[in-house]
Write a protein that holds these residues in place. Structure first.
Motif, PDB file in Angstrom:
ATOM      1  N   VAL A   1      -4.829 -22.538  40.012  1.00  0.00           N
ATOM      2  CA  VAL A   1      -5.651 -21.838  40.998  1.00  0.00           C
ATOM      3  C   VAL A   1      -6.595 -20.890  40.261  1.00  0.00           C
ATOM      4  O   VAL A   1      -6.311 -19.714  40.077  1.00  0.00           O
ATOM      5  CB  VAL A   1      -4.792 -21.078  42.016  1.00  0.00           C
ATOM      6  CG1 VAL A   1      -5.674 -20.427  43.079  1.00  0.00           C
ATOM      7  CG2 VAL A   1      -3.788 -22.009  42.670  1.00  0.00           C
TER       8      VAL A   1
ATOM      9  N   GLU B   1     -13.827  -8.891  46.408  1.00  0.00           N
ATOM     10  CA  GLU B   1     -13.207 -10.004  47.121  1.00  0.00           C
ATOM     11  C   GLU B   1     -13.412  -9.858  48.628  1.00  0.00           C
ATOM     12  O   GLU B   1     -13.833 -10.804  49.310  1.00  0.00           O
ATOM     13  CB  GLU B   1     -11.719 -10.090  46.796  1.00  0.00           C
ATOM     14  CG  GLU B   1     -11.045 -11.283  47.461  1.00  0.00           C
ATOM     15  CD  GLU B   1      -9.595 -11.434  47.047  1.00  0.00           C
ATOM     16  OE1 GLU B   1      -9.113 -12.581  47.004  1.00  0.00           O
ATOM     17  OE2 GLU B   1      -8.942 -10.404  46.779  1.00  0.00           O
TER      18      GLU B   1
ATOM     19  N   HIS C   1     -17.930 -19.103  46.216  1.00  0.00           N
ATOM     20  CA  HIS C   1     -17.081 -19.580  45.119  1.00  0.00           C
ATOM     21  C   HIS C   1     -16.486 -18.325  44.487  1.00  0.00           C
ATOM     22  O   HIS C   1     -17.217 -17.501  43.933  1.00  0.00           O
ATOM     23  CB  HIS C   1     -17.947 -20.354  44.114  1.00  0.00           C
ATOM     24  CG  HIS C   1     -17.220 -20.896  42.926  1.00  0.00           C
ATOM     25  ND1 HIS C   1     -16.562 -22.103  42.947  1.00  0.00           N
ATOM     26  CD2 HIS C   1     -17.072 -20.413  41.664  1.00  0.00           C
ATOM     27  CE1 HIS C   1     -16.047 -22.348  41.765  1.00  0.00           C
ATOM     28  NE2 HIS C   1     -16.336 -21.330  40.956  1.00  0.00           N
TER      29      HIS C   1
ATOM     30  N   SER D   1     -10.747 -11.112  41.309  1.00  0.00           N
ATOM     31  CA  SER D   1      -9.287 -11.140  41.318  1.00  0.00           C
ATOM     32  C   SER D   1      -8.684 -10.353  40.161  1.00  0.00           C
ATOM     33  O   SER D   1      -9.281 -10.261  39.085  1.00  0.00           O
ATOM     34  CB  SER D   1      -8.806 -12.600  41.231  1.00  0.00           C
ATOM     35  OG  SER D   1      -7.403 -12.673  41.142  1.00  0.00           O
TER      36      SER D   1
ATOM     37  N   ARG E   1     -17.488 -23.566  53.238  1.00  0.00           N
ATOM     38  CA  ARG E   1     -18.371 -24.655  52.790  1.00  0.00           C
ATOM     39  C   ARG E   1     -19.064 -25.338  53.970  1.00  0.00           C
ATOM     40  O   ARG E   1     -20.155 -25.890  53.826  1.00  0.00           O
ATOM     41  CB  ARG E   1     -17.552 -25.694  52.011  1.00  0.00           C
ATOM     42  CG  ARG E   1     -17.129 -25.258  50.628  1.00  0.00           C
ATOM     43  CD  ARG E   1     -18.230 -25.454  49.607  1.00  0.00           C
ATOM     44  NE  ARG E   1     -18.518 -26.834  49.355  1.00  0.00           N
ATOM     45  CZ  ARG E   1     -17.902 -27.573  48.433  1.00  0.00           C
ATOM     46  NH1 ARG E   1     -16.962 -27.037  47.673  1.00  0.00           N
ATOM     47  NH2 ARG E   1     -18.226 -28.830  48.265  1.00  0.00           N
TER      48      ARG E   1
ATOM     49  N   PHE F   1     -10.005 -20.805  41.074  1.00  0.00           N
ATOM     50  CA  PHE F   1     -11.059 -20.414  42.003  1.00  0.00           C
ATOM     51  C   PHE F   1     -10.687 -20.898  43.395  1.00  0.00           C
ATOM     52  O   PHE F   1      -9.789 -21.710  43.576  1.00  0.00           O
ATOM     53  CB  PHE F   1     -12.405 -21.036  41.597  1.00  0.00           C
ATOM     54  CG  PHE F   1     -12.386 -22.541  41.661  1.00  0.00           C
ATOM     55  CD1 PHE F   1     -12.716 -23.221  42.830  1.00  0.00           C
ATOM     56  CD2 PHE F   1     -11.997 -23.291  40.561  1.00  0.00           C
ATOM     57  CE1 PHE F   1     -12.671 -24.611  42.898  1.00  0.00           C
ATOM     58  CE2 PHE F   1     -11.944 -24.679  40.610  1.00  0.00           C
ATOM     59  CZ  PHE F   1     -12.279 -25.337  41.777  1.00  0.00           C
ATOM     60  N   ARG F   2     -11.398 -20.359  44.374  1.00  0.00           N
ATOM     61  CA  ARG F   2     -11.308 -20.882  45.736  1.00  0.00           C
ATOM     62  C   ARG F   2     -12.702 -20.866  46.331  1.00  0.00           C
ATOM     63  O   ARG F   2     -13.546 -20.056  45.946  1.00  0.00           O
ATOM     64  CB  ARG F   2     -10.327 -20.107  46.594  1.00  0.00           C
ATOM     65  CG  ARG F   2     -10.627 -18.638  46.752  1.00  0.00           C
ATOM     66  CD  ARG F   2      -9.440 -17.886  47.354  1.00  0.00           C
ATOM     67  NE  ARG F   2      -9.699 -16.468  47.470  1.00  0.00           N
ATOM     68  CZ  ARG F   2     -10.150 -15.877  48.569  1.00  0.00           C
ATOM     69  NH1 ARG F   2     -10.382 -16.593  49.659  1.00  0.00           N
ATOM     70  NH2 ARG F   2     -10.362 -14.578  48.599  1.00  0.00           N
ATOM     71  N   GLN F   3     -12.931 -21.768  47.253  1.00  0.00           N
ATOM     72  CA  GLN F   3     -14.229 -21.860  47.904  1.00  0.00           C
ATOM     73  C   GLN F   3     -14.026 -21.767  49.402  1.00  0.00           C
ATOM     74  O   GLN F   3     -13.131 -22.407  49.956  1.00  0.00           O
ATOM     75  CB  GLN F   3     -14.922 -23.168  47.520  1.00  0.00           C
ATOM     76  CG  GLN F   3     -15.233 -23.255  46.038  1.00  0.00           C
ATOM     77  CD  GLN F   3     -15.794 -24.591  45.610  1.00  0.00           C
ATOM     78  OE1 GLN F   3     -15.731 -25.582  46.343  1.00  0.00           O
ATOM     79  NE2 GLN F   3     -16.362 -24.636  44.408  1.00  0.00           N
ATOM     80  N   ILE F   4     -14.845 -20.954  50.057  1.00  0.00           N
ATOM     81  CA  ILE F   4     -14.680 -20.750  51.495  1.00  0.00           C
ATOM     82  C   ILE F   4     -16.011 -20.926  52.218  1.00  0.00           C
ATOM     83  O   ILE F   4     -17.079 -20.743  51.644  1.00  0.00           O
ATOM     84  CB  ILE F   4     -14.076 -19.370  51.820  1.00  0.00           C
ATOM     85  CG1 ILE F   4     -14.888 -18.243  51.197  1.00  0.00           C
ATOM     86  CG2 ILE F   4     -12.643 -19.295  51.333  1.00  0.00           C
ATOM     87  CD1 ILE F   4     -14.360 -16.851  51.528  1.00  0.00           C
TER      88      ILE F   4
ATOM     89  N   CYS G   1     -10.130 -16.574  40.909  1.00  0.00           N
ATOM     90  CA  CYS G   1      -8.746 -16.234  41.249  1.00  0.00           C
ATOM     91  C   CYS G   1      -7.951 -15.829  40.018  1.00  0.00           C
ATOM     92  O   CYS G   1      -6.723 -15.957  39.996  1.00  0.00           O
ATOM     93  CB  CYS G   1      -8.068 -17.419  41.935  1.00  0.00           C
ATOM     94  SG  CYS G   1      -8.763 -17.839  43.545  1.00  0.00           S
TER      95      CYS G   1
ATOM     96  N   TYR H   1     -13.537 -23.426  36.078  1.00  0.00           N
ATOM     97  CA  TYR H   1     -14.254 -22.547  37.006  1.00  0.00           C
ATOM     98  C   TYR H   1     -15.732 -22.899  37.041  1.00  0.00           C
ATOM     99  O   TYR H   1     -16.328 -23.046  38.121  1.00  0.00           O
ATOM    100  CB  TYR H   1     -14.056 -21.095  36.575  1.00  0.00           C
ATOM    101  CG  TYR H   1     -14.810 -20.085  37.414  1.00  0.00           C
ATOM    102  CD1 TYR H   1     -14.273 -19.603  38.599  1.00  0.00           C
ATOM    103  CD2 TYR H   1     -16.046 -19.592  37.009  1.00  0.00           C
ATOM    104  CE1 TYR H   1     -14.952 -18.673  39.367  1.00  0.00           C
ATOM    105  CE2 TYR H   1     -16.732 -18.657  37.767  1.00  0.00           C
ATOM    106  CZ  TYR H   1     -16.187 -18.201  38.951  1.00  0.00           C
ATOM    107  OH  TYR H   1     -16.869 -17.283  39.705  1.00  0.00           O
TER     108      TYR H   1
ATOM    109  N   GLU I   1     -15.747 -12.277  50.959  1.00  0.00           N
ATOM    110  CA  GLU I   1     -15.152 -12.985  52.097  1.00  0.00           C
ATOM    111  C   GLU I   1     -15.896 -12.683  53.393  1.00  0.00           C
ATOM    112  O   GLU I   1     -16.090 -13.571  54.239  1.00  0.00           O
ATOM    113  CB  GLU I   1     -13.673 -12.619  52.232  1.00  0.00           C
ATOM    114  CG  GLU I   1     -12.799 -13.253  51.180  1.00  0.00           C
ATOM    115  CD  GLU I   1     -11.336 -13.307  51.606  1.00  0.00           C
ATOM    116  OE1 GLU I   1     -10.998 -12.701  52.641  1.00  0.00           O
ATOM    117  OE2 GLU I   1     -10.560 -13.971  50.890  1.00  0.00           O
TER     118      GLU I   1
END
Length: 244
Positions: A5, A55, A70, A28, A12, A7-10, A73, A119, A59
């Motif tokens: 883990v 963060e 992007h 993070s 999209r 990275f995370r993508q939100i 984490c 990443y 968000e």
């Protein structure tokens, strides 16, 4: 933390060609269990480990203002994703006067393979799929450094290297709202702009590297206020770029 883990993508689903996306390299403070840094755990809540407030800010921009994001984490103390691979500080051994003993003699290639390269490969693919007209690179800065007497009075700073096309509009627009704006402050994007050099300038994509003073976004109210202001400014920057 699961080592995969990175990275995370939100949000999209809100991506549209020519729109706005966000990236947060230092969002993070997570450290994998198998990477002992050898520092006081309390330091993981300080600016040397994480861009405080970013963060939550990112968000909000993604979920409330429809700007896909992007988000890193892993802590910058494990691997600084906002450095080039050949930068000595990509795995820092000191930060703002603090020794990071667990990074002395660290396996650099392992850190790059495990964190840095996945990443950036994923972010490159993210940009290819979203085709943005503007990238927001989000960071926060501490009001003062332990190793410096320099005052940092700015509320927000706009950083850039060669391409200042978007930053110039943003500096003006933040200033019109009565904000104390730093022009390539609190440090210069001509010296540290690795992620945007690689993914924005090299690809000809306009960008704003935005540094918000961390005490202004340390809580949800501050994050909401600044997310709204940044979304407004970014939208007007994009319109200005489209009309040039």
């Amino acid at each position: 933390m699961n080592e995969e883990v990175v990275f995370r993508q939100i949000s999209r689903q809100f991506a549209r060609p020519g729109g706005i996306v966000c990236v947060a390299d230092h969002a993070s403070n997570s450290v994998p269990d198998d990477i002992p840094l050898g520092i006081d755990p309390s330091l993981l809540n300080e600016h040397i480990a994480v861009d405080i407030g970013v963060e939550g800010l990112t968000e909000r921009l993604a979920r409330r203002h429809d700007m896909p994001a992007h988000i890193a984490c892993v802590s910058r103390l494990v691997c600084d994703l906002h450095r080039n691979e050949d930068d000595r500080a990509v795995v820092p051994t000191t930060s703002d006067g603090h020794l990071i003993p667990g990074n002395i003699g660290a396996d650099l290639e392992m850190r790059l393979d495990r964190f840095h390269r996945p990443y950036h490969a994923a972010f490159a693919e993210f940009l290819k799929e979203t085709q943005p007209g503007l990238i927001l690179a989000l960071h926060s800065f501490t009001p003062s450094l332990a190793t410096s007497d320099e005052e940092r009075p700015w509320e927000v700073g706009l950083l850039y290297n060669q391409d200042d096309s978007a930053a110039r509009h943003a500096i003006r627009l933040f200033g019109e709202q009565g904000v104390n704006v730093g022009d390539n402050q609190p440090y210069s994007g001509k010296e540290l702009n690795a992620t945007m050099d690689r993914h924005a300038e090299a690809a000809g994509i306009p960008y704003c590297t935005i540094e918000v003073r961390q005490d202004l976004i340390v809580n949800e109210a501050g994050q909401a206020r600044w997310a709204s202001m940044i979304a407004d400014v970014a939208g007007r920057v994009l319109l200005a770029l489209e009309g040039k």
